[in-house]
Design a protein around this motif. Sequence first.
Motif, PDB file in Angstrom:
ATOM      1  N   GLY A 120       0.837  -1.192   0.000  1.00  0.00           N
ATOM      2  CA  GLY A 120       0.000   0.000   0.000  1.00  0.00           C
ATOM      3  C   GLY A 120       0.869   1.238   0.000  1.00  0.00           C
ATOM      4  O   GLY A 120       1.985   1.230   0.530  1.00  0.00           O
ATOM      5  N   THR A 121       0.383   2.302  -0.615  1.00  0.00           N
ATOM      6  CA  THR A 121       1.071   3.579  -0.553  1.00  0.00           C
ATOM      7  C   THR A 121       0.680   4.285   0.740  1.00  0.00           C
ATOM      8  O   THR A 121      -0.273   3.885   1.421  1.00  0.00           O
ATOM      9  CB  THR A 121       0.691   4.468  -1.747  1.00  0.00           C
ATOM     10  N   ALA A 122       1.404   5.341   1.070  1.00  0.00           N
ATOM     11  CA  ALA A 122       1.075   6.096   2.272  1.00  0.00           C
ATOM     12  C   ALA A 122      -0.345   6.653   2.188  1.00  0.00           C
ATOM     13  O   ALA A 122      -1.095   6.610   3.164  1.00  0.00           O
ATOM     14  CB  ALA A 122       2.087   7.221   2.471  1.00  0.00           C
ATOM     15  N   ALA A 123      -0.718   7.139   0.998  1.00  0.00           N
ATOM     16  CA  ALA A 123      -2.063   7.706   0.834  1.00  0.00           C
ATOM     17  C   ALA A 123      -3.139   6.640   1.020  1.00  0.00           C
ATOM     18  O   ALA A 123      -4.188   6.900   1.618  1.00  0.00           O
ATOM     19  CB  ALA A 123      -2.189   8.342  -0.547  1.00  0.00           C
ATOM     20  N   GLU A 124      -2.890   5.436   0.518  1.00  0.00           N
ATOM     21  CA  GLU A 124      -3.857   4.353   0.666  1.00  0.00           C
ATOM     22  C   GLU A 124      -4.004   3.945   2.126  1.00  0.00           C
ATOM     23  O   GLU A 124      -5.107   3.668   2.604  1.00  0.00           O
ATOM     24  CB  GLU A 124      -3.432   3.161  -0.188  1.00  0.00           C
ATOM     25  N   LEU A 125      -2.882   3.904   2.839  1.00  0.00           N
ATOM     26  CA  LEU A 125      -2.934   3.548   4.256  1.00  0.00           C
ATOM     27  C   LEU A 125      -3.660   4.617   5.059  1.00  0.00           C
ATOM     28  O   LEU A 125      -4.438   4.305   5.966  1.00  0.00           O
ATOM     29  CB  LEU A 125      -1.513   3.351   4.790  1.00  0.00           C
ATOM     30  N   VAL A 126      -3.417   5.881   4.726  1.00  0.00           N
ATOM     31  CA  VAL A 126      -4.114   6.978   5.406  1.00  0.00           C
ATOM     32  C   VAL A 126      -5.618   6.859   5.207  1.00  0.00           C
ATOM     33  O   VAL A 126      -6.405   6.983   6.154  1.00  0.00           O
ATOM     34  CB  VAL A 126      -3.610   8.346   4.877  1.00  0.00           C
ATOM     35  N   ALA A 127      -6.034   6.585   3.963  1.00  0.00           N
ATOM     36  CA  ALA A 127      -7.462   6.491   3.668  1.00  0.00           C
ATOM     37  C   ALA A 127      -8.097   5.280   4.331  1.00  0.00           C
ATOM     38  O   ALA A 127      -9.193   5.365   4.888  1.00  0.00           O
ATOM     39  CB  ALA A 127      -7.669   6.424   2.158  1.00  0.00           C
ATOM     40  N   ARG A 128      -7.416   4.143   4.279  1.00  0.00           N
ATOM     41  CA  ARG A 128      -8.007   2.924   4.813  1.00  0.00           C
ATOM     42  C   ARG A 128      -8.075   2.928   6.336  1.00  0.00           C
ATOM     43  O   ARG A 128      -9.050   2.464   6.927  1.00  0.00           O
ATOM     44  CB  ARG A 128      -7.204   1.718   4.332  1.00  0.00           C
ATOM     45  N   LEU A 129      -7.046   3.483   6.975  1.00  0.00           N
ATOM     46  CA  LEU A 129      -7.005   3.496   8.437  1.00  0.00           C
ATOM     47  C   LEU A 129      -7.672   4.745   9.020  1.00  0.00           C
ATOM     48  O   LEU A 129      -7.909   4.794  10.229  1.00  0.00           O
ATOM     49  CB  LEU A 129      -5.555   3.420   8.921  1.00  0.00           C
ATOM     50  N   GLU A 130      -7.915   5.748   8.142  1.00  0.00           N
ATOM     51  CA  GLU A 130      -8.523   7.004   8.574  1.00  0.00           C
ATOM     52  C   GLU A 130      -7.708   7.660   9.684  1.00  0.00           C
ATOM     53  O   GLU A 130      -8.232   8.020  10.744  1.00  0.00           O
ATOM     54  CB  GLU A 130      -9.978   6.779   9.005  1.00  0.00           C
ATOM     55  N   VAL A 131      -6.410   7.800   9.425  1.00  0.00           N
ATOM     56  CA  VAL A 131      -5.495   8.441  10.367  1.00  0.00           C
ATOM     57  C   VAL A 131      -4.713   9.511   9.607  1.00  0.00           C
ATOM     58  O   VAL A 131      -4.848   9.656   8.395  1.00  0.00           O
ATOM     59  CB  VAL A 131      -4.529   7.418  11.004  1.00  0.00           C
ATOM     60  N   GLN A 158       5.889   6.018  -3.213  1.00  0.00           N
ATOM     61  CA  GLN A 158       6.523   4.922  -2.497  1.00  0.00           C
ATOM     62  C   GLN A 158       5.450   3.930  -2.086  1.00  0.00           C
ATOM     63  O   GLN A 158       4.400   4.318  -1.575  1.00  0.00           O
ATOM     64  CB  GLN A 158       7.266   5.433  -1.250  1.00  0.00           C
ATOM     65  N   ARG A 159       5.719   2.661  -2.316  1.00  0.00           N
ATOM     66  CA  ARG A 159       4.778   1.615  -1.911  1.00  0.00           C
ATOM     67  C   ARG A 159       5.445   0.760  -0.842  1.00  0.00           C
ATOM     68  O   ARG A 159       6.609   0.365  -0.992  1.00  0.00           O
ATOM     69  CB  ARG A 159       4.374   0.760  -3.117  1.00  0.00           C
ATOM     70  N   TYR A 160       4.705   0.462   0.223  1.00  0.00           N
ATOM     71  CA  TYR A 160       5.226  -0.336   1.330  1.00  0.00           C
ATOM     72  C   TYR A 160       4.704  -1.758   1.196  1.00  0.00           C
ATOM     73  O   TYR A 160       3.510  -1.979   0.992  1.00  0.00           O
ATOM     74  CB  TYR A 160       4.832   0.292   2.663  1.00  0.00           C
ATOM     75  N   VAL A 161       5.617  -2.722   1.298  1.00  0.00           N
ATOM     76  CA  VAL A 161       5.314  -4.106   0.926  1.00  0.00           C
ATOM     77  C   VAL A 161       5.622  -5.055   2.070  1.00  0.00           C
ATOM     78  O   VAL A 161       6.626  -4.914   2.768  1.00  0.00           O
ATOM     79  CB  VAL A 161       6.131  -4.521  -0.316  1.00  0.00           C
ATOM     80  N   ILE A 162       4.733  -6.020   2.244  1.00  0.00           N
ATOM     81  CA  ILE A 162       4.971  -7.130   3.163  1.00  0.00           C
ATOM     82  C   ILE A 162       4.917  -8.400   2.325  1.00  0.00           C
ATOM     83  O   ILE A 162       4.044  -8.549   1.475  1.00  0.00           O
ATOM     84  CB  ILE A 162       3.913  -7.151   4.282  1.00  0.00           C
ATOM     85  N   ASP A 163       5.891  -9.312   2.494  1.00  0.00           N
ATOM     86  CA  ASP A 163       5.937 -10.473   1.611  1.00  0.00           C
ATOM     87  C   ASP A 163       6.010 -11.776   2.398  1.00  0.00           C
ATOM     88  O   ASP A 163       5.853 -11.794   3.613  1.00  0.00           O
ATOM     89  CB  ASP A 163       7.120 -10.374   0.636  1.00  0.00           C
ATOM     90  N   ASP A 164       6.258 -12.880   1.683  1.00  0.00           N
ATOM     91  CA  ASP A 164       6.242 -14.198   2.310  1.00  0.00           C
ATOM     92  C   ASP A 164       7.397 -14.420   3.279  1.00  0.00           C
ATOM     93  O   ASP A 164       7.400 -15.406   4.021  1.00  0.00           O
ATOM     94  CB  ASP A 164       6.282 -15.294   1.234  1.00  0.00           C
TER      95      ASP A 164
END
Length: 226
Positions: A120-131, A158-164
């Motif tokens: 997720g990008t920072a903007a996507e995380l902000v929107a989804r978490l509403e913070v 910038q995209r932040y990634v979590i992987d296997d």
Amino acid sequence: MPGDRLTHDERGQIASGLAAGLTYAEIARRMDRPKSTIIREVARNGGAHRYRADQAQQATRWRARRRAPGPPVHADPGVRTPEALRDFEREFAEMMAGTGVPPMMARVLACLFTSDTGSGTAAELVARLEVSPASVSKAVGWLEQRGLIARERDGRRQRYVIDDQFGYRAWQASLDSMTRWADLTRRGAGLVDGPAGARLADTSRFFRSLHQDMSEAAEHWRRSLG
């Protein structure tokens, strides 16, 4: 000016705009809606990558029925609704916070874990978490510093990634912590005599033994992943 409630057609415009890579501000301007309305709508219905007009419309009707007077209406636990996903994310974040992960960092991790892309990008995380953007910035910095997420470039964002490999890296972070415990208590055992010295020495041996066992298990697991 449109009414307060979004229509199915408007939700279709939101979905089309997200698919086209438009920003929330661009979508809001085209729809003559406040940007905050678009952000809340997307955040409560799965985020930018999961937003679907039909599912959002159905979820809105379900929420309206749930608020209506009368016998409570329960969603089928086997159906993946936005509400069920948010409940799981909250429980997942609370579990991580209970094991020592700061609450905001735990919420970001839960959000990334339940994303289809694991990112997720920072903007996507902000929107989804509403913070606030500052809260997300601090959280991703903390997680990246510990190797729990990675940073990738997505165009100009910038995209932040979590992987296997997350489990392995989290385990490795635990091993590093055990090493510090073992080293410091061993040094203390050399400085303190009597029962306190013996206690420190026993603690050091315990963490070294546990570190060795966990290191072997972690390496076996990593190799099994290829």
